[in-house]
Design a protein around this motif. Structure first.
Motif, PDB file in Angstrom:
ATOM      1  N   ALA A 110      46.052 -20.076 -51.719  1.00 21.55           N
ATOM      2  CA  ALA A 110      46.691 -21.099 -50.892  1.00 21.55           C
ATOM      3  C   ALA A 110      47.317 -22.154 -51.787  1.00 21.55           C
ATOM      4  O   ALA A 110      46.983 -22.272 -52.975  1.00 21.55           O
ATOM      5  CB  ALA A 110      45.679 -21.730 -49.938  1.00 21.55           C
TER       6      ALA A 110
ATOM      7  N   MET B  96      49.638 -23.775 -46.992  1.00 14.75           N
ATOM      8  CA  MET B  96      50.254 -22.461 -46.838  1.00 14.75           C
ATOM      9  C   MET B  96      49.480 -21.427 -47.633  1.00 14.75           C
ATOM     10  O   MET B  96      49.011 -21.712 -48.735  1.00 14.75           O
ATOM     11  CB  MET B  96      51.706 -22.508 -47.324  1.00 14.75           C
ATOM     12  CG  MET B  96      52.599 -23.392 -46.482  1.00 14.75           C
ATOM     13  SD  MET B  96      54.117 -23.892 -47.331  1.00 14.75           S
ATOM     14  CE  MET B  96      53.506 -25.178 -48.412  1.00 14.75           C
TER      15      MET B  96
ATOM     16  N   THR C 246      52.069 -17.935 -41.053  1.00 12.18           N
ATOM     17  CA  THR C 246      53.498 -18.123 -41.302  1.00 12.18           C
ATOM     18  C   THR C 246      53.772 -18.704 -42.684  1.00 12.18           C
ATOM     19  O   THR C 246      52.889 -19.292 -43.320  1.00 12.18           O
ATOM     20  CB  THR C 246      54.105 -19.066 -40.255  1.00 12.18           C
ATOM     21  OG1 THR C 246      53.564 -20.391 -40.440  1.00 12.18           O
ATOM     22  CG2 THR C 246      53.797 -18.586 -38.842  1.00 12.18           C
ATOM     23  N   SER C 247      55.020 -18.583 -43.103  1.00 12.81           N
ATOM     24  CA  SER C 247      55.407 -19.089 -44.420  1.00 12.81           C
ATOM     25  C   SER C 247      55.438 -20.613 -44.460  1.00 12.81           C
ATOM     26  O   SER C 247      55.310 -21.216 -45.524  1.00 12.81           O
ATOM     27  CB  SER C 247      56.784 -18.541 -44.815  1.00 12.81           C
ATOM     28  OG  SER C 247      57.763 -18.911 -43.868  1.00 12.81           O
ATOM     29  N   TRP C 248      55.598 -21.261 -43.306  1.00 16.05           N
ATOM     30  CA  TRP C 248      55.637 -22.720 -43.294  1.00 16.05           C
ATOM     31  C   TRP C 248      54.256 -23.337 -43.140  1.00 16.05           C
ATOM     32  O   TRP C 248      54.086 -24.543 -43.278  1.00 16.05           O
ATOM     33  CB  TRP C 248      56.563 -23.231 -42.190  1.00 16.05           C
ATOM     34  CG  TRP C 248      56.390 -22.587 -40.862  1.00 16.05           C
ATOM     35  CD1 TRP C 248      55.500 -22.920 -39.896  1.00 16.05           C
ATOM     36  CD2 TRP C 248      57.123 -21.471 -40.354  1.00 16.05           C
ATOM     37  NE1 TRP C 248      55.622 -22.091 -38.818  1.00 16.05           N
ATOM     38  CE2 TRP C 248      56.627 -21.201 -39.054  1.00 16.05           C
ATOM     39  CE3 TRP C 248      58.164 -20.688 -40.845  1.00 16.05           C
ATOM     40  CZ2 TRP C 248      57.117 -20.161 -38.272  1.00 16.05           C
ATOM     41  CZ3 TRP C 248      58.653 -19.655 -40.062  1.00 16.05           C
ATOM     42  CH2 TRP C 248      58.132 -19.399 -38.790  1.00 16.05           C
ATOM     43  N   GLY C 249      53.243 -22.534 -42.854  1.00 14.65           N
ATOM     44  CA  GLY C 249      51.872 -23.010 -42.876  1.00 14.65           C
ATOM     45  C   GLY C 249      51.553 -23.996 -41.769  1.00 14.65           C
ATOM     46  O   GLY C 249      52.181 -24.019 -40.710  1.00 14.65           O
TER      47      GLY C 249
ATOM     48  N   LEU D 289      48.696 -20.469 -40.019  1.00 14.31           N
ATOM     49  CA  LEU D 289      48.354 -19.935 -41.335  1.00 14.31           C
ATOM     50  C   LEU D 289      48.958 -18.554 -41.578  1.00 14.31           C
ATOM     51  O   LEU D 289      49.021 -18.099 -42.715  1.00 14.31           O
ATOM     52  CB  LEU D 289      46.843 -19.890 -41.520  1.00 14.31           C
ATOM     53  CG  LEU D 289      46.175 -21.229 -41.843  1.00 14.31           C
ATOM     54  CD1 LEU D 289      44.666 -21.097 -41.844  1.00 14.31           C
ATOM     55  CD2 LEU D 289      46.670 -21.772 -43.185  1.00 14.31           C
TER      56      LEU D 289
ATOM     57  N   HIS E  64      51.546 -29.785 -46.244  1.00 13.77           N
ATOM     58  CA  HIS E  64      51.383 -28.533 -45.503  1.00 13.77           C
ATOM     59  C   HIS E  64      50.468 -27.612 -46.311  1.00 13.77           C
ATOM     60  O   HIS E  64      50.564 -27.549 -47.537  1.00 13.77           O
ATOM     61  CB  HIS E  64      52.724 -27.827 -45.291  1.00 13.77           C
ATOM     62  CG  HIS E  64      53.543 -28.419 -44.181  1.00 13.77           C
ATOM     63  ND1 HIS E  64      54.076 -29.684 -44.252  1.00 13.77           N
ATOM     64  CD2 HIS E  64      53.918 -27.911 -42.971  1.00 13.77           C
ATOM     65  CE1 HIS E  64      54.744 -29.941 -43.143  1.00 13.77           C
ATOM     66  NE2 HIS E  64      54.673 -28.882 -42.350  1.00 13.77           N
TER      67      HIS E  64
ATOM     68  N   TYR F 266      58.114 -14.211 -43.641  1.00 13.35           N
ATOM     69  CA  TYR F 266      57.893 -15.478 -42.951  1.00 13.35           C
ATOM     70  C   TYR F 266      56.651 -15.490 -42.064  1.00 13.35           C
ATOM     71  O   TYR F 266      56.265 -16.538 -41.543  1.00 13.35           O
ATOM     72  CB  TYR F 266      59.134 -15.877 -42.159  1.00 13.35           C
ATOM     73  CG  TYR F 266      59.399 -15.086 -40.898  1.00 13.35           C
ATOM     74  CD1 TYR F 266      59.044 -15.601 -39.646  1.00 13.35           C
ATOM     75  CD2 TYR F 266      60.029 -13.848 -40.936  1.00 13.35           C
ATOM     76  CE1 TYR F 266      59.299 -14.899 -38.485  1.00 13.35           C
ATOM     77  CE2 TYR F 266      60.291 -13.146 -39.784  1.00 13.35           C
ATOM     78  CZ  TYR F 266      59.919 -13.672 -38.550  1.00 13.35           C
ATOM     79  OH  TYR F 266      60.169 -12.956 -37.393  1.00 13.35           O
ATOM     80  N   GLU F 267      56.027 -14.320 -41.875  1.00 13.79           N
ATOM     81  CA  GLU F 267      54.775 -14.223 -41.131  1.00 13.79           C
ATOM     82  C   GLU F 267      54.058 -12.993 -41.643  1.00 13.79           C
ATOM     83  O   GLU F 267      54.692 -12.083 -42.172  1.00 13.79           O
ATOM     84  CB  GLU F 267      55.061 -14.129 -39.631  1.00 13.79           C
ATOM     85  CG  GLU F 267      53.864 -14.402 -38.719  1.00 13.79           C
ATOM     86  CD  GLU F 267      53.070 -13.149 -38.381  1.00 13.79           C
ATOM     87  OE1 GLU F 267      51.943 -13.285 -37.878  1.00 13.79           O
ATOM     88  OE2 GLU F 267      53.577 -12.039 -38.617  1.00 13.79           O
TER      89      GLU F 267
ATOM     90  N   ARG G 258      47.432 -14.114 -47.762  1.00 10.21           N
ATOM     91  CA  ARG G 258      47.742 -13.495 -46.466  1.00 10.21           C
ATOM     92  C   ARG G 258      46.986 -12.194 -46.260  1.00 10.21           C
ATOM     93  O   ARG G 258      46.756 -11.781 -45.129  1.00 10.21           O
ATOM     94  CB  ARG G 258      49.245 -13.259 -46.353  1.00 10.21           C
ATOM     95  CG  ARG G 258      50.038 -14.546 -46.146  1.00 10.21           C
ATOM     96  CD  ARG G 258      51.503 -14.256 -45.979  1.00 10.21           C
ATOM     97  NE  ARG G 258      52.283 -15.485 -45.982  1.00 10.21           N
ATOM     98  CZ  ARG G 258      53.604 -15.533 -45.884  1.00 10.21           C
ATOM     99  NH1 ARG G 258      54.289 -14.403 -45.772  1.00 10.21           N
ATOM    100  NH2 ARG G 258      54.231 -16.681 -45.900  1.00 10.21           N
TER     101      ARG G 258
END
Length: 375
Positions: A348, A356, A314-317, A312, A354, A233-234, A362
Motif C-alpha cells: 500500500a 491505495m 480501485t486505483s484511486w483508493g 480499496l 488517499h 483501475y480496479e 491487490r
C-alpha cells in the motif's frame, strides 16, 4: 448523477460455474419484460430526480432480447427518468448472439457500449465451462462489433480455469490484446456451492486449480495489460485511457443506482433494496402492483465498511479525509501499525491523503479490507 441496472434473467444454457440468477426457460420472457416496465413505473421517484448517466443491461444474457425489446425498455426509461444526452448504455452480450444484423439494430436503439462474455478463446476450455459460443465466435465478435460502429467494447475473460494452463492463458491474453478492446474485465474462477462445479468439487469429481494457479495467472494478466498500455483501475478491470466503465465506477464511488428485474439491487445512499430471485414470483407481485423486494437501512458501520471494500479495489483508493468528515472515522489513527506494515511490505501507499493498494496489495485486497473493517 445516478445509474440504472436492468437484470435480464435468461440464458440459452447453464454455464457450470455461474451463480447469477437466471433461467433457461424463455417462455415467460414477455411477461417478465412487462413486469420490468411496471417496476420502472413504480420506482420512478427512487432516484429523487437525479439525472441518469449510465444504463446497464446485465444478466443472464441480455443479448437474448430482440433489439426492439431492448429499445422499448430504453425508451420507457427516458420517459420516466432524466437520462443524460450521451449516457453510457451498456449491454452484456454473448458472442453467439452478435450477428451483423443484431449489432446494427442494437446501435439504432441506442446501445453504445458492449460487454462481451468471451471468457476464453480455447475451444476445449469453453466446452469444459459449458459456454454456448465457440472459439470461432469468440474470435469474430469484436471485429463484427467494430464493423457495426461500436467504438466502446469491453470483453470478459476468466482465469484459473480447469484445463487452462499458463500457456493457454497466455494465448488468451495475446488474442485479447490483438483485438484491442477499450476495456477488459478478468475474473478468477470461484467455485460456488450451488453450481455444477460446486457440486462436482464436493463429490470429488472436479479438482479445481489451486490458489497458486490463480495468483500466477493474475500476475501474467496485470503484467501483459500494463505493458500494452491498459490502466489497472480496479482489481478485475482494465481500460485504455478514458474508457473506464462509468456504470461500474458509480458503484465504487458510492453513487445512487436503481436495479430493475429479478435479483437486482438498488442503493439510494441511505438504504439498499434487493429484488427477489424468482422470475415467477417477481412477475406475480408486479402484476398485483407490489414491489418484489426487501430492504435494509444502512448504519454508520455499514457505510464505512462498504466504502473500504469498494474503494480499496480501485486505483484511486480511499479518501481518508472523507472518512473523517463524513463518518468521523480516523483510519490512520485506528490502524496505524497495520498500515505501516503494509507500506513496508510494498502492499500500500499513502498519497495526497488517499490510501491505495499497490499491484502486490491487490492480490490480497479482500484480506486487507477485512483487517480494516469495523466489526
Amino acid at each position: 448523477m445516478a445509474g440504472i441496472y436492468l437484470h435480464i434473467p435468461f440464458c440459452r444454457q447453464a454455464c457450470f460455474y455461474c451463480d447469477f440468477h437466471f433461467s433457461t426457460n424463455l417462455k415467460p420472457k414477455q411477461d417478465l419484460l412487462q413486469a420490468i416496465h411496471q417496476e420502472a413505473r413504480m420506482q420512478q421517484h427512487y432516484l429523487q430526480g437525479e439525472p441518469v448517466e449510465t444504463i446497464y443491461f446485465g444478466g443472464g444474457t441480455p443479448s437474448l432480447l430482440e433489439a426492439g425489446e431492448t429499445g422499448a425498455l430504453l425508451q420507457h426509461l427516458r420517459e420516466l427518468f432524466e437520462v443524460k444526452e450521451g449516457a453510457e448504455i451498456t449491454l452484456e452480450a454473448n458472442p453467439d448472439d452478435l450477428t451483423p444484423e443484431k449489432l446494427e439494430a442494437l446501435r439504432k436503439v441506442g446501445v453504445n457500449r458492449l460487454s462481451i462474455g468471451i471468457q476464453t478463446f480455447a475451444q476445449p476450455v469453453l466446452q469444459g465451462l459449458n459456454r454456448a459460443h465457440s472459439a470461432a465466435q469468440a474470435h469474430a465478435c469484436v471485429p463484427l462489433a467494430r464493423a457495426a460502429g461500436f467504438d466502446n467494447i469491453s470483453i470478459d475473460l476468466m482465469y484459473g480455469l480447469p484445463g487452462q494452463t499458463a500457456e493457454v492463458w497466455q494465448q488468451d491474453l495475446d488474442l485479447a490484446l490483438a483485438l484491442r478492446p477499450e476495456h477488459i474485465s478478468a475474473y478468477c474462477l470461484t467455485i460456488e456451492p450451488k453450481t455444477a462445479f460446486g457440486k462436482w468439487t464436493e463429490r470429488g469429481k472436479l479438482q479445481p486449480p489451486g490458489e497458486e494457479v490463480g495468483e500466477e495467472h493474475y500476475l501474467m494478466l496485470t503484467q501483459a495489460l500494463l505493458r500494452a498500455g491498459y490502466e489497472h483501475y480496479e482489481v478485475s478491470n482494465f481500460c485504455l485511457p478514458g474508457y473506464h466503465s462509468h456504470h461500474n465506477t458509480s458503484y465504487w464511488l458510492q453513487k445512487k443506482y436503481l436495479g430493475l428485474g429479478p435479483g437486482a439491487h438498488s442503493y439510494n445512499l441511505e438504504s439498499r433494496q434487493y429484488n427477489i430471485r424468482n422470475n415467477g414470483l417477481y412477475i406475480k407481485k408486479l402484476q398485483a402492483g407490489v414491489l418484489p423486494q426487501e430492504g435494509e437501512e444502512l448504519n454508520r458501520q455499514d457505510h464505512i465498511n462498504e466504502y473500504l471494500m469498494t474503494g480499496l479495489r480501485t486505483s484511486w483508493g480511499i479518501d481518508l479525509q472523507y472518512l473523517k468528515n463524513q463518518w468521523q472515522h480516523d483510519l490512520l489513527q485506528q490502524n496505524k501499525r497495520y498500515l505501516q506494515e503494509m507500506q513496508a511490505r510494498g502492499q500500500a501507499r499513502l498519497e495526497n491523503n488517499h490510501l491505495m493498494l499497490t499491484e502486490e496489495g491487490r492480490l490480497l485486497a479482500d484480506e486487507i479490507t477485512a483487517r480494516l473493517f469495523i466489526v
